[in-house]
Scaffold this active site. Structure first.
Site, PDB file in Angstrom:
ATOM      1  N   SER A 268       0.803  -1.223   0.000  1.00  0.00           N
ATOM      2  CA  SER A 268       0.000   0.000   0.000  1.00  0.00           C
ATOM      3  C   SER A 268       0.838   1.276   0.000  1.00  0.00           C
ATOM      4  CB  SER A 268      -0.939   0.015   1.216  1.00  0.00           C
ATOM      5  OG  SER A 268      -1.881  -1.027   1.132  1.00  0.00           O
TER       6      SER A 268
ATOM      7  N   GLU B  30      -9.330   5.933  17.765  1.00  0.00           N
ATOM      8  CA  GLU B  30      -8.756   4.727  18.369  1.00  0.00           C
ATOM      9  C   GLU B  30      -7.254   4.918  18.557  1.00  0.00           C
ATOM     10  OE1 GLU B  30     -10.146   1.917  19.457  1.00  0.00           O
ATOM     11  OE2 GLU B  30     -12.194   2.461  18.871  1.00  0.00           O
TER      12      GLU B  30
END
Length: 533
Positions: free
Chosen positions: A113, A292
């Site tokens: 990625s 998070e």
């Protein structure tokens, strides 16, 4: 073998007989299909090429969203609406321009990625595991990085006076979002605690620190709190969890530093839904929302009382960014599609993709096609397989009615590699009494690996809005950045501005200044002055 072959033949005949009995009545009439084709052809012939300058660009990046993932998610989306699913329509399916993208990196046939993000964001292909740098940089070698940095379309847009934002379902320091602002010989250098001694000695900076220093990003939404705070800092949501505590060894609190940099502006840092919902887009200049310590929860596990959905974060970002009269660039990443695939969890991957598609729908609702280029693509594929002969309307997460040569059923979705490879008494498990439709189920894989590998086939690119016709054919992945930049008149190639066509609107408002705010050339300015006169 004789009985095995005979059993398969009998099963196939039964399959054909049963399958023919479940077709919709209207589909048995040839005119049904002819009328459908005529309608589609009429719509295609009526399309007009939009050559406007793209005031806004939204790039939706489905990480690991292979073409198989799109097909299976389309079926799931329909089945969640009590339809058979095969003929359902994803929002991305409605985009008129479609092409294929070659994803290989400079050094590997199958990329990661980071290398792919450098291609479609920075316009340059590079090596595996490196981001925001060219192919002269070696993976993990800091001293090869200096002088080989490349910038992204997010920076080009910011330099052109636009607002910019990043929305992701992963940590904001992850490969895809990081490439919008960072330059790193290793995608894994999330905080300074991840930098090897040689990288610190040679002057490399961790990705989290670059987030607040490199480019003035207006909206940052995702996860990754623990890479922003000093080592041992208790997480506000999980104070008892040691693994969620701050990681930084340099003692810096990057969240505090970000807030200090924004003094004099209306800037909000939030980490929960209550505070997020309280943010008024109309009065907000900057937003950093980190929900998070690391990546966000999967959509199927998300607590809606604590964390907003990707639809909601996309909407908030657009409402903040679109106040800029010069327009905006926004990256929205469905990052956990890929992570679910790596875990072999088809259920999770498909639900992530469906949520991602709803976010695309929300973006289209909030923007005007005349002035907003919306692009949907993936960074790479996954070894995700759709096979067997399932009936129309059969659950996409179910089993093929045609059993294998070992007289055992198999799921219609499986993986070429991944953690789902299992053997019981020397053969694969018997799935007859296994519920394969649960979110915990791990699809079978042909090759046992801890995590699925990526796969190397082309991925789709879909586009609508100004200059969307540029996104067709088979292209190298780095073409995407250049096409988006050309359409929006940012970066080095400003030639589209010189012959710019201003959007024509039907809302009764005067948008004559749109062309001027996007064009740097004298010709464009004169064009707009003529309209005002």
């Amino acid at each position: 073998m004789e009985w095995t072959s005979r059993g398969i033949i009998v099963s196939a005949l039964l399959l054909l007989a049963l399958g023919s009995s479940i077709a919709k009545v209207e589909e048995e009439d040839p005119e049904y299909w002819r009328a459908q084709a005529r309608q589609a052809l009429k719509a295609t012939l009526s399309r007009k090429t939009n050559t406007n300058v793209a005031k806004n660009v939204i790039l939706f990046l489905g990480d690991g969203m292979s073409i198989t993932t799109i097909t299976a998610s389309r079926i799931l989306k329909g089945q969640l609406q009590n339809q058979s699913g095969e003929d359902s329509v994803m929002t991305m399916d409605t985009f008129p321009s479609v092409g294929l993208i070659k994803t290989y990196s400079v050094d590997f046939q199958i990329p990661d990625s980071a290398a792919t993000a450098t291609a479609y964001l920075c316009g340059v292909k590079t090596n595996l595991n490196t981001l925001g740098v060219n192919a002269a940089v070696r993976n993990g070698v800091c001293k090869s990085q200096k002088g080989n940095e490349v910038t992204s379309i997010l920076k080009w847009a910011k330099d052109s006076g636009k607002s910019v934002g990043v929305v992701t379902t992963t940590r904001v320091q992850h490969a895809t979002p990081a490439t919008t602002y960072a330059h790193s010989a290793s995608r894994k250098w999330y905080s300074d605690a991840d930098l090897p001694a040689s990288a610190k000695r040679d002057g490399c900076t961790d990705i989290a620190a670059q987030l607040i220093n490199n480019t003035d990003i207006d909206v940052i939404i995702g996860g990754g709190r623990k890479y922003m705070t000093p080592r041992g800092t208790k997480d506000p949501e999980y104070p008892w969890d040691f693994l969620s505590r701050g990681k930084r060894q340099d003692g810096r609190n990057l969240i505090d530093e970000w807030q200090q940099k924004k003094i004099g502006k209306v800037a909000h840092y939030v980490w929960n839904r209550t505070d997020f919902d309280a943010v008024d887009p109309e009065t907000t200049d900057y937003l950093m929302a980190l929900f998070e310590p690391g990546d966000l929860r999967f959509e199927a596990d998300r607590d809606p009382k604590m964390d907003p959905s990707i639809v909601e974060t996309t909407e908030k970002a657009i409402r903040i960014l679109q106040k800029n009269k010069n327009g905006f660039f926004l990256l929205v990443e469905g990052g956990r599609i890929d992570q679910a695939h790596h875990d072999g969890r088809g259920y999770m991957a498909l639900h992530e993709t469906v949520a991602f598609d709803y976010a695309i729908a929300k973006a289209l609702e909030l923007t005007k096609e005349e002035e907003t280029l919306t692009v949907v693509t993936a960074d790479h594929s996954q070894p995700f397989i759709f096979n067997g002969y399932p009936f129309r309307g059969q659950s996409i997460l179910g089993k093929s009615p045609l059993w294998a040569m070992d007289f055992k059923p198999y799921t219609t979705l499986m993986y070429g590699s991944g953690p789902g490879h299992k053997k019981v008494n020397g053969s694969r498990p018997d799935l007859r009494d296994v519920d394969t439709k649960t979110k915990a189920y791990v699809q079978y894989s042909a090759v046992p690996t801890e995590s699925s590998t990526h796969s190397g086939e082309d991925v789709a690119v879909l586009a609508r809005g100004p200059m969307s016709h540029l996104f067709q054919g088979v292209q190298e992945q780095n073409y995407i950045a250049h096409a988006m930049a050309y359409a929006s008149c940012v970066g080095e190639d400003q030639s589209h501005c010189e012959g710019a066509v201003m959007p024509t609107f039907t809302d009764g408002h005067n948008h004559a200044n749109t062309g001027a705010t996007l064009c740097s050339s004298l010709l464009c300015v004169l064009l707009v002055l003529t309209v005002f006169m």
